[in-house]
Design a protein around this motif. Structure first.
Motif, PDB file in Angstrom:
ATOM      1  N   PRO A  70      -4.112  28.770 -11.670  1.00 40.60           N
ATOM      2  CA  PRO A  70      -4.486  27.861 -10.919  1.00 40.60           C
ATOM      3  C   PRO A  70      -5.094  26.443 -11.841  1.00 40.60           C
ATOM      4  CG  PRO A  70      -5.983  29.580 -10.453  1.00 40.60           C
ATOM      5  CD  PRO A  70      -4.846  30.166 -11.433  1.00 40.60           C
ATOM      6  N   ARG A  71      -4.897  25.441 -11.241  1.00 39.76           N
ATOM      7  CA  ARG A  71      -5.847  24.233 -11.938  1.00 39.76           C
ATOM      8  C   ARG A  71      -6.687  23.583 -10.812  1.00 39.76           C
ATOM      9  NH1 ARG A  71       0.115  21.957 -14.118  1.00 39.76           N
ATOM     10  NH2 ARG A  71       0.359  23.396 -15.561  1.00 39.76           N
ATOM     11  N   PRO A  72      -7.612  23.094 -11.295  1.00 41.01           N
ATOM     12  CA  PRO A  72      -8.456  22.166 -10.470  1.00 41.01           C
ATOM     13  C   PRO A  72      -7.946  21.161  -9.566  1.00 41.01           C
ATOM     14  CG  PRO A  72      -9.431  22.488 -12.573  1.00 41.01           C
ATOM     15  CD  PRO A  72      -7.983  22.814 -12.771  1.00 41.01           C
ATOM     16  N   GLY A  73      -8.285  21.255  -8.316  1.00 40.16           N
ATOM     17  CA  GLY A  73      -7.720  20.404  -7.274  1.00 40.16           C
ATOM     18  C   GLY A  73      -6.417  21.085  -6.416  1.00 40.16           C
ATOM     19  N   GLU A  74      -6.004  22.038  -6.860  1.00 41.90           N
ATOM     20  CA  GLU A  74      -4.918  23.103  -6.182  1.00 41.90           C
ATOM     21  C   GLU A  74      -5.616  23.599  -4.971  1.00 41.90           C
ATOM     22  OE1 GLU A  74      -1.541  23.702  -9.345  1.00 41.90           O
ATOM     23  OE2 GLU A  74      -3.055  25.415  -9.053  1.00 41.90           O
ATOM     24  N   LEU A  75      -4.513  23.499  -4.097  1.00 43.85           N
ATOM     25  CA  LEU A  75      -5.142  24.167  -2.541  1.00 43.85           C
ATOM     26  C   LEU A  75      -4.443  25.371  -2.486  1.00 43.85           C
ATOM     27  CD1 LEU A  75      -4.799  20.957  -0.421  1.00 43.85           C
ATOM     28  CD2 LEU A  75      -7.088  21.928  -1.248  1.00 43.85           C
ATOM     29  N   SER A  76      -4.819  26.285  -1.637  1.00 42.72           N
ATOM     30  CA  SER A  76      -4.467  27.646  -1.140  1.00 42.72           C
ATOM     31  C   SER A  76      -4.529  27.909   0.201  1.00 42.72           C
ATOM     32  CB  SER A  76      -4.751  28.781  -1.993  1.00 42.72           C
ATOM     33  OG  SER A  76      -4.458  28.623  -3.510  1.00 42.72           O
ATOM     34  N   VAL A  91      -9.528  24.709  -5.651  1.00 41.83           N
ATOM     35  CA  VAL A  91      -9.857  25.102  -6.758  1.00 41.83           C
ATOM     36  C   VAL A  91     -10.881  23.878  -7.474  1.00 41.83           C
ATOM     37  CG1 VAL A  91      -9.317  25.739  -9.136  1.00 41.83           C
ATOM     38  CG2 VAL A  91      -7.983  26.526  -7.240  1.00 41.83           C
ATOM     39  N   THR A  92     -12.000  24.346  -7.865  1.00 40.14           N
ATOM     40  CA  THR A  92     -12.781  23.164  -8.593  1.00 40.14           C
ATOM     41  C   THR A  92     -13.007  23.481 -10.114  1.00 40.14           C
ATOM     42  OG1 THR A  92     -14.713  24.663  -7.997  1.00 40.14           O
ATOM     43  CG2 THR A  92     -14.074  23.255  -6.319  1.00 40.14           C
ATOM     44  N   ALA A  93     -12.699  24.768 -10.623  1.00 38.72           N
ATOM     45  CA  ALA A  93     -12.893  24.797 -11.775  1.00 38.72           C
ATOM     46  C   ALA A  93     -12.250  26.221 -12.426  1.00 38.72           C
ATOM     47  CB  ALA A  93     -14.208  25.003 -12.347  1.00 38.72           C
ATOM     48  N   VAL A  94     -11.663  26.157 -13.767  1.00 45.68           N
ATOM     49  CA  VAL A  94     -10.834  27.377 -14.016  1.00 45.68           C
ATOM     50  C   VAL A  94     -11.088  27.484 -15.598  1.00 45.68           C
ATOM     51  CG1 VAL A  94      -8.623  28.216 -14.390  1.00 45.68           C
ATOM     52  CG2 VAL A  94      -8.858  27.026 -12.569  1.00 45.68           C
ATOM     53  N   ASP A  95     -11.627  28.622 -15.903  1.00 45.82           N
ATOM     54  CA  ASP A  95     -11.755  28.822 -17.435  1.00 45.82           C
ATOM     55  C   ASP A  95     -11.273  30.149 -17.656  1.00 45.82           C
ATOM     56  OD1 ASP A  95     -13.656  26.943 -18.252  1.00 45.82           O
ATOM     57  OD2 ASP A  95     -15.084  27.767 -16.654  1.00 45.82           O
ATOM     58  N   VAL A  96     -10.672  30.285 -18.715  1.00 44.03           N
ATOM     59  CA  VAL A  96      -9.983  31.737 -19.268  1.00 44.03           C
ATOM     60  C   VAL A  96     -10.822  32.212 -20.384  1.00 44.03           C
ATOM     61  CG1 VAL A  96      -7.612  33.025 -20.083  1.00 44.03           C
ATOM     62  CG2 VAL A  96      -7.583  30.928 -18.523  1.00 44.03           C
ATOM     63  N   VAL A  97     -11.502  33.235 -20.111  1.00 45.69           N
ATOM     64  CA  VAL A  97     -12.270  33.845 -21.097  1.00 45.69           C
ATOM     65  C   VAL A  97     -12.013  35.518 -21.368  1.00 45.69           C
ATOM     66  CG1 VAL A  97     -14.161  32.278 -20.787  1.00 45.69           C
ATOM     67  CG2 VAL A  97     -14.220  34.484 -19.480  1.00 45.69           C
ATOM     68  N   PRO A  98     -12.282  36.312 -22.354  1.00 43.37           N
ATOM     69  CA  PRO A  98     -12.361  37.573 -22.361  1.00 43.37           C
ATOM     70  C   PRO A  98     -13.135  38.350 -21.420  1.00 43.37           C
ATOM     71  CG  PRO A  98     -12.775  36.712 -24.765  1.00 43.37           C
ATOM     72  CD  PRO A  98     -12.873  35.526 -23.673  1.00 43.37           C
ATOM     73  N   PHE A  99     -12.647  39.401 -20.906  1.00 48.87           N
ATOM     74  CA  PHE A  99     -13.375  40.089 -19.976  1.00 48.87           C
ATOM     75  C   PHE A  99     -14.837  40.238 -20.309  1.00 48.87           C
ATOM     76  CE2 PHE A  99     -15.120  44.224 -18.334  1.00 48.87           C
ATOM     77  CZ  PHE A  99     -14.782  44.091 -16.894  1.00 48.87           C
ATOM     78  N   GLU A 139     -11.296  43.093 -23.925  1.00 43.87           N
ATOM     79  CA  GLU A 139     -10.964  41.710 -24.369  1.00 43.87           C
ATOM     80  C   GLU A 139      -9.756  41.111 -23.536  1.00 43.87           C
ATOM     81  OE1 GLU A 139     -13.181  40.505 -26.260  1.00 43.87           O
ATOM     82  OE2 GLU A 139     -14.355  42.202 -26.007  1.00 43.87           O
ATOM     83  N   MET A 140      -9.263  41.615 -22.618  1.00 45.37           N
ATOM     84  CA  MET A 140      -8.059  41.261 -21.984  1.00 45.37           C
ATOM     85  C   MET A 140      -8.615  39.629 -21.537  1.00 45.37           C
ATOM     86  SD  MET A 140      -8.214  43.321 -18.426  1.00 45.37           S
ATOM     87  CE  MET A 140      -7.352  42.077 -17.220  1.00 45.37           C
ATOM     88  N   PRO A 141      -7.858  38.443 -21.412  1.00 41.78           N
ATOM     89  CA  PRO A 141      -8.041  37.300 -20.852  1.00 41.78           C
ATOM     90  C   PRO A 141      -8.164  37.408 -19.313  1.00 41.78           C
ATOM     91  CG  PRO A 141      -6.209  37.316 -22.536  1.00 41.78           C
ATOM     92  CD  PRO A 141      -6.379  38.486 -22.036  1.00 41.78           C
ATOM     93  N   VAL A 142      -9.341  36.801 -18.776  1.00 38.98           N
ATOM     94  CA  VAL A 142      -9.691  36.655 -17.352  1.00 38.98           C
ATOM     95  C   VAL A 142      -9.533  35.256 -16.978  1.00 38.98           C
ATOM     96  CG1 VAL A 142     -11.298  37.208 -15.437  1.00 38.98           C
ATOM     97  CG2 VAL A 142     -10.642  38.990 -17.594  1.00 38.98           C
ATOM     98  N   VAL A 143      -9.007  34.987 -15.954  1.00 37.48           N
ATOM     99  CA  VAL A 143      -8.842  33.625 -15.350  1.00 37.48           C
ATOM    100  C   VAL A 143      -9.891  33.627 -14.372  1.00 37.48           C
ATOM    101  CG1 VAL A 143      -7.564  31.762 -13.959  1.00 37.48           C
ATOM    102  CG2 VAL A 143      -6.481  33.464 -15.561  1.00 37.48           C
ATOM    103  N   CYS A 144     -11.053  32.864 -14.621  1.00 40.68           N
ATOM    104  CA  CYS A 144     -12.108  32.740 -13.950  1.00 40.68           C
ATOM    105  C   CYS A 144     -12.047  31.419 -12.839  1.00 40.68           C
ATOM    106  CB  CYS A 144     -13.523  32.794 -14.408  1.00 40.68           C
ATOM    107  SG  CYS A 144     -13.878  34.116 -15.486  1.00 40.68           S
ATOM    108  N   GLU A 145     -12.071  31.452 -11.736  1.00 35.58           N
ATOM    109  CA  GLU A 145     -11.632  30.312 -10.721  1.00 35.58           C
ATOM    110  C   GLU A 145     -12.634  30.319  -9.847  1.00 35.58           C
ATOM    111  OE1 GLU A 145      -8.290  29.785  -7.412  1.00 35.58           O
ATOM    112  OE2 GLU A 145      -7.901  31.285  -8.743  1.00 35.58           O
ATOM    113  N   ARG A 146     -13.385  28.883  -9.863  1.00 35.42           N
ATOM    114  CA  ARG A 146     -14.091  28.533  -8.898  1.00 35.42           C
ATOM    115  C   ARG A 146     -13.189  27.512  -7.865  1.00 35.42           C
ATOM    116  NH1 ARG A 146     -19.950  28.939 -10.435  1.00 35.42           N
ATOM    117  NH2 ARG A 146     -20.129  28.217  -8.221  1.00 35.42           N
ATOM    118  N   PHE A 147     -13.995  27.940  -6.725  1.00 29.83           N
ATOM    119  CA  PHE A 147     -13.266  27.250  -5.378  1.00 29.83           C
ATOM    120  C   PHE A 147     -14.370  26.866  -4.309  1.00 29.83           C
ATOM    121  CE2 PHE A 147     -12.824  31.783  -4.470  1.00 29.83           C
ATOM    122  CZ  PHE A 147     -13.362  31.891  -3.380  1.00 29.83           C
ATOM    123  N   ARG A 148     -13.905  25.779  -3.562  1.00 30.38           N
ATOM    124  CA  ARG A 148     -14.650  25.414  -2.499  1.00 30.38           C
ATOM    125  C   ARG A 148     -13.738  25.645  -0.967  1.00 30.38           C
ATOM    126  NH1 ARG A 148     -14.644  19.740  -0.437  1.00 30.38           N
ATOM    127  NH2 ARG A 148     -12.852  18.736  -1.342  1.00 30.38           N
TER     128      ARG A 148
END
Length: 153
Positions: A70-76, A91-99, A139-148
């Motif tokens: 997902p990308r910021p601004g997208e709706l679900s 979606v308000t923010a997305v970061d991809v980080v290791p677990f 160390e798997m990449p995790v998509v950390c998504e914030r939303f409102r």
């Protein structure tokens, strides 16, 4: 013959747009949290209580499905355990980080259990071990998504 699920989504989307006229004319993609109806209902309840304002997904699951994160601004539209539309999130923010680098702040925002990072790690390790397309790796990449929450109904 009519499609009851389509009519349900259409009626939900009319209500959502009456509440928030800035929403687009067509509903966005719909999905549910978790791996089954009970989990979908429990996590949706946290969203509706405004306790859950984040979620996490394995990047490999997006890649294996041929989808992008997902990308910021997208709706679900979030569905309940019966597949009925219950909420609209943005979606308000997305970061991809290791677990291993998912933050305590993110764990808190997910709103689950005692909201601790330890609880988050235990639950997500178990979830991805059982349900992830490629299983779990520290160390798997995790998509950390914030939303409102934009609408619930």
């Amino acid at each position: 013959m009519s499609d009851p699920a389509g009519e349900t989504m259409a009626a939900f989307w009319v209500r959502a747009r009456c509440h928030d006229p800035a929403l687009p004319s067509c509903p966005p993609p719909a999905w549910s949290f978790g791996a089954g109806p009970d989990e979908a209902d429990a996590l949706l309840a946290l969203v509706l209580q405004d306790r859950k304002t984040a979620t996490a997904s394995a990047l490999a699951d997006y890649e294996n499905a041929g989808e992008r994160p997902p990308r910021p601004g997208e709706l679900s539209v979030v569905l309940d355990g019966d597949g009925m539309p219950r909420a609209v999130i943005e979606v308000t923010a997305v970061d991809v980080v290791p677990f291993s680098e998912v933050s305590a702040e993110h764990a808190w925002a997910e709103g689950e259990g005692d909201r601790s990072l330890g609880h988050w790690r235990d639950e997500h390790r178990a979830f991805w071990t059982e349900h992830g397309a490629t299983g779990f790796a520290p160390e798997m990449p995790v998509v950390c998504e914030r939303f409102r929450l934009r609408f619930s109904g």
